[in-house]
Structures are given as C-alpha cells and as structure tokens.
Design an enzyme around this catalytic site. Structure first.
Site, PDB file in Angstrom:
ATOM      1  N   CYS A   2      -6.666  -5.916 -13.607  1.00  0.00           N
ATOM      2  CA  CYS A   2      -7.108  -5.932 -15.011  1.00  0.00           C
ATOM      3  C   CYS A   2      -7.176  -7.361 -15.518  1.00  0.00           C
ATOM      4  O   CYS A   2      -6.595  -8.274 -14.973  1.00  0.00           O
ATOM      5  CB  CYS A   2      -6.106  -5.175 -15.860  1.00  0.00           C
ATOM      6  SG  CYS A   2      -5.728  -3.546 -15.231  1.00  0.00           S
ATOM      7  N   ARG A  27     -12.879 -10.009 -11.157  1.00  0.00           N
ATOM      8  CA  ARG A  27     -11.658  -9.332 -10.664  1.00  0.00           C
ATOM      9  C   ARG A  27     -11.889  -7.842 -10.478  1.00  0.00           C
ATOM     10  O   ARG A  27     -11.053  -7.144  -9.926  1.00  0.00           O
ATOM     11  CB  ARG A  27     -10.510  -9.547 -11.667  1.00  0.00           C
ATOM     12  CG  ARG A  27     -10.087 -10.990 -11.843  1.00  0.00           C
ATOM     13  CD  ARG A  27      -9.357 -11.191 -13.157  1.00  0.00           C
ATOM     14  NE  ARG A  27      -8.098 -10.460 -13.182  1.00  0.00           N
ATOM     15  CZ  ARG A  27      -6.916 -11.021 -12.970  1.00  0.00           C
ATOM     16  NH1 ARG A  27      -6.868 -12.311 -12.698  1.00  0.00           N
ATOM     17  NH2 ARG A  27      -5.806 -10.339 -13.019  1.00  0.00           N
ATOM     18  N   TRP A  74      -8.678  -2.118 -14.520  1.00  0.00           N
ATOM     19  CA  TRP A  74      -8.891  -1.643 -13.147  1.00  0.00           C
ATOM     20  C   TRP A  74      -7.968  -0.445 -13.031  1.00  0.00           C
ATOM     21  O   TRP A  74      -6.735  -0.597 -12.989  1.00  0.00           O
ATOM     22  CB  TRP A  74      -8.531  -2.747 -12.156  1.00  0.00           C
ATOM     23  CG  TRP A  74      -8.419  -2.333 -10.737  1.00  0.00           C
ATOM     24  CD1 TRP A  74      -7.298  -1.866 -10.104  1.00  0.00           C
ATOM     25  CD2 TRP A  74      -9.446  -2.320  -9.749  1.00  0.00           C
ATOM     26  NE1 TRP A  74      -7.570  -1.586  -8.803  1.00  0.00           N
ATOM     27  CE2 TRP A  74      -8.874  -1.856  -8.542  1.00  0.00           C
ATOM     28  CE3 TRP A  74     -10.793  -2.656  -9.753  1.00  0.00           C
ATOM     29  CZ2 TRP A  74      -9.614  -1.723  -7.365  1.00  0.00           C
ATOM     30  CZ3 TRP A  74     -11.528  -2.536  -8.564  1.00  0.00           C
ATOM     31  CH2 TRP A  74     -10.935  -2.058  -7.399  1.00  0.00           C
ATOM     32  N   ASN A 100      -1.367  -5.357 -17.990  1.00  0.00           N
ATOM     33  CA  ASN A 100      -1.644  -5.373 -16.542  1.00  0.00           C
ATOM     34  C   ASN A 100      -0.345  -5.025 -15.844  1.00  0.00           C
ATOM     35  O   ASN A 100       0.732  -5.408 -16.297  1.00  0.00           O
ATOM     36  CB  ASN A 100      -2.061  -6.774 -16.063  1.00  0.00           C
ATOM     37  CG  ASN A 100      -3.455  -7.130 -16.504  1.00  0.00           C
ATOM     38  OD1 ASN A 100      -4.132  -6.306 -17.129  1.00  0.00           O
ATOM     39  ND2 ASN A 100      -3.883  -8.334 -16.209  1.00  0.00           N
ATOM     40  N   GLY A 101      -0.450  -4.342 -14.710  1.00  0.00           N
ATOM     41  CA  GLY A 101       0.748  -4.013 -13.926  1.00  0.00           C
ATOM     42  C   GLY A 101       0.998  -2.513 -13.945  1.00  0.00           C
ATOM     43  O   GLY A 101       0.134  -1.726 -14.327  1.00  0.00           O
ATOM     44  N   GLU A 482      -6.222  -4.408  14.676  1.00  0.00           N
ATOM     45  CA  GLU A 482      -6.567  -5.025  13.388  1.00  0.00           C
ATOM     46  C   GLU A 482      -6.660  -6.535  13.530  1.00  0.00           C
ATOM     47  O   GLU A 482      -7.584  -7.169  13.010  1.00  0.00           O
ATOM     48  CB  GLU A 482      -5.545  -4.638  12.325  1.00  0.00           C
ATOM     49  CG  GLU A 482      -5.684  -5.361  10.997  1.00  0.00           C
ATOM     50  CD  GLU A 482      -7.054  -5.209  10.339  1.00  0.00           C
ATOM     51  OE1 GLU A 482      -7.875  -4.383  10.781  1.00  0.00           O
ATOM     52  OE2 GLU A 482      -7.334  -5.976   9.407  1.00  0.00           O
ATOM     53  N   LYS A 486      -9.985  -8.762  12.587  1.00  0.00           N
ATOM     54  CA  LYS A 486      -9.912  -9.883  11.639  1.00  0.00           C
ATOM     55  C   LYS A 486     -10.509 -11.145  12.245  1.00  0.00           C
ATOM     56  O   LYS A 486     -11.320 -11.818  11.641  1.00  0.00           O
ATOM     57  CB  LYS A 486      -8.452 -10.152  11.234  1.00  0.00           C
ATOM     58  CG  LYS A 486      -7.866  -9.201  10.250  1.00  0.00           C
ATOM     59  CD  LYS A 486      -8.289  -9.400   8.808  1.00  0.00           C
ATOM     60  CE  LYS A 486      -9.448  -8.582   8.339  1.00  0.00           C
ATOM     61  NZ  LYS A 486      -9.523  -7.185   8.553  1.00  0.00           N
ATOM     62  N   GLU A 489     -14.430 -10.801  12.957  1.00  0.00           N
ATOM     63  CA  GLU A 489     -15.362 -10.579  11.846  1.00  0.00           C
ATOM     64  C   GLU A 489     -15.516 -11.823  10.958  1.00  0.00           C
ATOM     65  O   GLU A 489     -16.515 -11.955  10.252  1.00  0.00           O
ATOM     66  CB  GLU A 489     -14.959  -9.374  11.011  1.00  0.00           C
ATOM     67  CG  GLU A 489     -13.733  -9.508  10.157  1.00  0.00           C
ATOM     68  CD  GLU A 489     -13.551  -8.285   9.247  1.00  0.00           C
ATOM     69  OE1 GLU A 489     -14.533  -7.723   8.736  1.00  0.00           O
ATOM     70  OE2 GLU A 489     -12.387  -7.884   9.072  1.00  0.00           O
ATOM     71  N   HIS A 505      -6.459  -2.665  34.409  1.00  0.00           N
ATOM     72  CA  HIS A 505      -7.458  -1.669  34.862  1.00  0.00           C
ATOM     73  C   HIS A 505      -8.868  -2.156  34.580  1.00  0.00           C
ATOM     74  O   HIS A 505      -9.748  -1.359  34.283  1.00  0.00           O
ATOM     75  CB  HIS A 505      -7.174  -0.335  34.158  1.00  0.00           C
ATOM     76  CG  HIS A 505      -5.830   0.214  34.484  1.00  0.00           C
ATOM     77  ND1 HIS A 505      -5.506   0.777  35.697  1.00  0.00           N
ATOM     78  CD2 HIS A 505      -4.666   0.192  33.774  1.00  0.00           C
ATOM     79  CE1 HIS A 505      -4.237   1.129  35.716  1.00  0.00           C
ATOM     80  NE2 HIS A 505      -3.687   0.795  34.548  1.00  0.00           N
ATOM     81  N   LYS A 604     -18.974  -5.627   1.990  1.00  0.00           N
ATOM     82  CA  LYS A 604     -17.622  -5.215   1.622  1.00  0.00           C
ATOM     83  C   LYS A 604     -17.476  -3.704   1.687  1.00  0.00           C
ATOM     84  O   LYS A 604     -16.463  -3.188   2.102  1.00  0.00           O
ATOM     85  CB  LYS A 604     -17.271  -5.707   0.213  1.00  0.00           C
ATOM     86  CG  LYS A 604     -15.851  -5.369  -0.233  1.00  0.00           C
ATOM     87  CD  LYS A 604     -14.807  -5.964   0.705  1.00  0.00           C
ATOM     88  CE  LYS A 604     -13.403  -5.522   0.369  1.00  0.00           C
ATOM     89  NZ  LYS A 604     -12.442  -5.844   1.440  1.00  0.00           N
TER      90      LYS A 604
HETATM   91  C1  AGP Z   1     -12.345  -4.781   7.430  1.00  0.00           C
HETATM   92  O1  AGP Z   1     -11.967  -6.133   7.307  1.00  0.00           O
HETATM   93  C2  AGP Z   1     -13.820  -4.571   7.192  1.00  0.00           C
HETATM   94  N1  AGP Z   1     -14.200  -5.031   5.923  1.00  0.00           N
HETATM   95  C3  AGP Z   1     -14.254  -3.134   7.486  1.00  0.00           C
HETATM   96  O2  AGP Z   1     -13.807  -2.778   8.764  1.00  0.00           O
HETATM   97  C4  AGP Z   1     -13.716  -2.077   6.496  1.00  0.00           C
HETATM   98  O3  AGP Z   1     -12.347  -1.910   6.679  1.00  0.00           O
HETATM   99  C5  AGP Z   1     -14.433  -0.750   6.783  1.00  0.00           C
HETATM  100  O4  AGP Z   1     -15.813  -0.932   6.518  1.00  0.00           O
HETATM  101  C6  AGP Z   1     -13.896   0.416   5.964  1.00  0.00           C
HETATM  102  O5  AGP Z   1     -14.083   0.161   4.590  1.00  0.00           O
HETATM  103  P1  AGP Z   1     -13.346   1.135   3.544  1.00  0.00           P
HETATM  104  O6  AGP Z   1     -11.884   0.973   3.780  1.00  0.00           O
HETATM  105  O7  AGP Z   1     -13.795   0.645   2.208  1.00  0.00           O
HETATM  106  O8  AGP Z   1     -13.805   2.533   3.831  1.00  0.00           O
END
Ligand code: AGP
Length: 609
Positions: A2, A27, A74, A100-101, A482, A486, A489, A505, A604
């Site tokens: 927020c 934000r 938010w 906020n919070g 993960e 990271k 990407e 293997h 995103k």
């Molecule tokens: C993760 O860093 C990526 N941005 C991507 O893998 C993301 O997690 C995936 O597209 C899922 O998005 P969501 O959690 O909004 O469904």
C-alpha cells in the site's frame, strides 16, 4: 504494497495527495482514497480501481482544505472494493485512518469493539484502528493513538486525522516504513520517499515505535512512551527512479531484502503465540473433510512449481498424505486421475497464469476441492478456488520471483503443519519445535542478507561461465531446481538442477574442468551421500560451491568455496538455502550486464498458454 501520503500546510491538500499517490503507483494497488479536514468536517472519498477512478469521484466537489491523507491499497484482508478501501472511519465519522501492514489481532479487537457497540463497514483488519481511536479519544489525538498502539499487534504504518483537531496528522510506524517530509511551513508523511521528492529532500525516517505529530508549526517525534526524541534529518540524494527501488539498484534486490518482512507478515498471525498450533482460518475444510483427503496434487508453473516440490516433501512428512507435483501446462492435458478425495493445491504468485488457471478449472470440473496459494487478493485464481492462503509478500515487480517464492514455501509449511495437526499425524513436540523455529527464520534470512557482499565477490567468478549445475538430495534437490531457474532466467547461463545421485546416469558427461557445481548439503541425514556425489564431480575437475549449515567443517575439505547458512531444523532449510542462490543469480546477472528486473523473453505473469 500500500501507499500512504499525508499533508499539512497552506496549499490545497487533495491535488498534492493524488500527486503523491501517483508516485507510489509502481508499488501495485487495487483501490485508493483520500480524507480531508475542513473546519468542523471530515470528507472521505475512496474507490476501487486505479487513481483515475478516484479522481473521477473527486471532481471539484472536494473541500479546498490544506490538511489530508491519502492511500493506495494492496488488498490483504478483504477483497478490492469501495468499502474495503482506505481511509477507514469510526462510528462518528470524525476520525479517519490510513494503514499499511497487518493488524494480527484484528479479529479479537473487532470482537471487543463490537461489544462496545462499534459498527464495522468493511472486511479489513485496518478498520479496527479508527474505532480504537474513537474508543480512547478524550480530546487529545496523540494520546489516543499512543493508547491504540498499546492494543494492536502486527505491523503498521498508520496516519490518523480527527475532525476536532483540524490541523494535525498523527502517524506511527512498526515494521512498515514511514517517512516525514520537511517542507517550508508545510509537512508531508509518506510510506515511501518517491511521494515526497517533488516537494522536499529533507526527511525524517521514522523508526519502529516512533510517533510523529505534524502541524503547520512543525513536526514532533516521540518514542512509544510519548517522550520527545531528537531526529537527524536524512537528506535524500536519490533520483526518483532510485527512490522507487528504495535506494536499491534493482527491484529484484529490493525484493530479496524484503524477504524477512514478507515472511514475518505471512506467518506471524498464523502461528499460535504458545507455538502449539497453526491457525489457518482461511481453510474452510472441516476436520472430517480433511481426514477424507486421499491424495494431493500440487499444480503450478516455474518457480511456483518448485515451491510445490518443497510442499510435497513437507506435506508427506507431516500430514502423511501422498502428494504429486504437476506442471500446470502438463496437468491440463494428461487426463489426470482425480477423485472427490483429491485435494488440488494451486500455487501462483500472480494468480493469473493461464496454464495454472486452466489446471484449477480442470480440477473443479472433476469435483476436487481446490486450495490456492497466491499473492494477489482478487486474482482469478483467488476468486475461483474454494480456499485461499494468501502470501503477504506485497507486490513483486521483478520478473524473477524471490519474496513470493519464499512466502509460498512458508505457506507450504503452514499447510503441512495444519493438515498434520487436524489429522493427528504430527507429534506435538515436533510441531512446537517447527513452529518455534519458523518464528526465527526471518531473522536468520536477515543474517544471510547481511553477508551478501561475500556472494557478490563469488559471483565475479561466473562472468564467463557457459554452464552451471545445481545438485542436492531431498529438500536440497527441490531448492536446487529454484536456484537453477533463478540463475538461468536472469544471467542467461545454461543452468540445470539434478538430484545429486542422478548425475552419474548421464549428465556427469558434461562435468569438465572448471564447470561450476553448486552442491546443497543441508539435509544431514543425506550429507555423506551428497559428499560422495561432490567427490564424483571434483574428480572431473568441476569447481564446487558447497552449501552447508554453519559449524559444518567437512564441506570445506571437498569444495572450492563454501556458502554457510545459519543452522535451523533441516526440515526448514529451504527457507534459508534459497537466499544465497537468489543473491548469486542477482550478482552474476549484474556482472554479465543483463537486465536483472526485466530479463529477455520473459514476462512477470504468463497469461497466455
Ligand atoms: C520465476 O522467477 C518466474 N518469474 C516464473 O517461473 C514464474 O514463477 C511462473 O511464471 C509462475 O508465475 P505465477 O506464480 O504468477 O503463476
């Protein structure tokens, strides 16, 4: 997160409030509102939607007064709507509050206030604040606010107006930022510096427990006991863009550093004070329904699916329910074997990922109960699921998910403990130990963040790397997935994650001189096995970066570099082990000159198949 803006001075407040809120739009928010004080009257206007919707409501009917507060919301508690928007008022309509919070004890406060004949008009946790001020107001707003602060638990940045004290703003902060802007005969309060920069660069940064009283005559800062304290002026030398990132170079780094607070906000109100149990009011299933669950399918994409891999591990261990993790884009086309006794858990930060949403609908079509874990209140996933556990990470701007992922992990632990306590499959001692340690995790994450410069130094050795491998066993394997995503990407290095025992293997053929292998070895029951896998890659001249708990003296004999993380219950290790991997990916991306916040080809939220 927020946005808060407040003004007291000699200019008309409303345009300044709206302008300040616009500086905080980055934000993320879903509704907005303002409250202004005129001689003897308080006017509040608020609206769901963007600021344009609020502006069309304001028109030119707003009083041309010079004291007011504004807010962009938010949503956390209560869907985006007009009535859930801030500012919130008390029964008399004389008091307005923006916040906020999260007020963690809002339900018990709401109950007590209702007993005192207070009537509520929203679903929010925030609305208890104006009613508490009303309850304690005896002619001194500052005193009333201090008494309210003694009643509330949780995090807050709040600003309060009272019609009977028309030239005053009282503000308080705990765990949620608030900044005072020092103008010439005019004073501002905001949740973030960008809202102030058009007017002043001289600020007071409020600390936890401090209360600020702003009038045209100046600003008084007191501690939680009401003692006046001197404040150092903080001169803001950031550009507007840097200010949006809170002084960090990128949103991703800011969000990595927001993780302690994101975790605290996501778990605190869901863990009993005496550590005996988890509180998940948002799960509507009865004990009978929970005991009928025969299997669980966790369905997600990308990072969210890797959170699901940790979820599988912990739910099977604590709730003793078989769990499968499905990639959403596969799930919807594999004619999944689902029954009404299947619980489908959908994980999605955005709540709008097309494949994940389609998987949710597939589950519903098959008569399954759907529980969602999402970061966005009012998102499609949150609206279509039967139950929703919200992560309260705040808006995540960087494409690469960090704070949303770590709070998804927290949600997995909460769900596993909750299902286990209802089904009676987790011992009381283990449950208390895990719950107590979960409360320590935000502080331990902070300790890792404090050691970021060491990881920045390590990242320099990745500048010319073409391939990298992440290995681990059990929970370490899930986190390796993960870590690998990271790195690839945002640095564009080809990275792969492997179960440590699987390398020989086939993939071992790719391990040659100086290829970096990041080996996670937090699972002490598997440590010796992982160590032998490290020997395998060392024998092929790989460069090994090991990760272990502090106090482990074996890894340094086998690795070229060791990343130490604070000791915790090995079951909770993913909440810590992912953080160095996030920092490593960030600094490698920086060293390679990549666009950290907006990596090539990626979005995103992937709202297309
Ligand atoms: C993760 O860093 C990526 N941005 C991507 O893998 C993301 O997690 C995936 O597209 C899922 O998005 P969501 O959690 O909004 O469904």
């Amino acid at each position: 997160m927020c946005g808060i803006v407040g003004y007291v001075g000699d200019k008309t407040a409303v345009p300044l409030l709206v302008e300040g809120l616009k500086k905080l739009e980055y934000r993320g928010y879903d509704s907005a509102g303002v409250a202004v004080l005129d001689e003897g009257s308080l006017t509040v206007k608020k609206s769901v939607g963007k600021l344009a919707a609020l502006e069309s409501k304001l028109g030119d009917e707003m009083p041309q007064t010079t004291v007011g507060i504004g807010h962009t919301r938010w949503a956390t508690h209560g869907r985006p709507s007009d009535r859930n928007s801030h500012p919130h008022t008390d029964c008399t309509g004389k008091i307005a509050v923006v916040h906020n919070g999260i007020i963690e004890n809002y339900l018990e406060l709401r109950e007590w206030l209702s007993g005192q004949e207070h009537a509520f008009s929203s679903e929010t946790d925030t609305e208890v604040l104006p009613h508490l001020v009303e309850e304690f107001y005896t002619g001194n707003l500052e005193e009333a606010v201090h008494r309210v602060l003694g009643m509330v638990k949780g995090s807050y940045a709040m600003v309060v107006l009272h019609q009977d004290e028309p030239d005053k703003l009282v503000a308080a902060r705990k765990d949620s930022p608030l900044v005072v802007g020092l103008g010439d005969g005019e004073y501002f309060i905001a949740s973030d510096i960008p809202a102030l920069l058009n007017h002043t660069r001289k600020t007071y940064i409020l600390n936890d427990g401090e209360v600020a009283v702003l009038t045209r005559q100046g600003v008084k800062i007191t501690d939680s006991k009401g003692n006046v304290i001197p404040k150092q002026v903080f001169q803001v030398n950031w550009s507007a863009e840097a200010a949006e990132k809170g002084g960090y170079d990128h949103f991703m780094l800011k969000e990595i550093h927001e993780q302690p607070r994101a975790l605290r906000e996501t778990i605190s109100s869901r863990l009993a004070a005496d550590n005996t149990h988890v509180i998940l009011r948002e799960v509507g299933m009865t004990a009978e329904e929970i005991n009928k669950i025969r299997n669980i399918r966790i369905v997600a994409c990308g990072t969210a699916s890797y959170a699901g891999m940790v979820g599988k591990n912990v739910i099977e261990k604590l709730a003793r329910i078989p769990v499968e993790v499905d990639i959403a884009s596969e799930f919807r086309y594999c004619d999944p074997l689902l029954t009404p006794e299947t619980l489908v858990v959908i994980i999605s930060q955005s709540g709008e990922t097309a494949d994940t949403l389609a998987a949710l609908r597939e589950a519903k079509k098959n008569g399954c109960r759907v529980l969602a874990v999402t970061n966005v209140v009012g998102s499609s996933v949150s609206r279509e699921a039967d139950d929703v556990i919200y992560t309260w990470a705040g808006p995540e701007i960087a494409v690469a998910s960090t704070k949303a992922y770590i709070t998804q992990l927290a949600a997995m632990y909460l769900l596993a403990l909750y299902l286990g306590q209802v089904r009676g499959t987790v011992g009381q001692e283990l449950a208390q130990e895990l719950i107590a340690e979960l409360k320590n995790i935000p502080g331990k994450v902070q300790r890792i963040l404090d050691g970021a410069p060491l990881i920045r130094d390590l990242s320099q050795t990745f500048t010319d790397v073409e391939d990298a491998f992440f290995i681990g066993r059990g929970l370490d394997y899930a986190v390796s997935m993960e870590g690998s995503l990271k790195l690839k990407e945002i640095s564009y290095i080809h990275a792969e994650a492997y179960a440590a025992g699987e390398l020989k293997h086939g993939t071992l053929a790719l391990i040659v001189d100086k290829v970096p292998v990041i080996a996670l070895a937090t699972q002490e029951s598997l440590f010796e096995k992982t160590l032998s896998n490290i020997q395998e890659v060392r024998a092929r001249d790989a460069k090994v970066i090991g990760m272990v708990f502090e106090g482990n003296n074996q890894m340094k004999k086998s690795a070229d570099y060791v990343l130490y993380i604070p000791r915790t219950h090995q079951f909770l290790a993913p909440l810590l082990s992912v953080v160095p991997l996030q920092l490593l990916a960030y600094y490698v991306s920086l060293a390679r000159g990549c666009d950290v916040d907006k990596p090539r080809n990626l979005a995103k939220s992937v709202t297309v198949e």
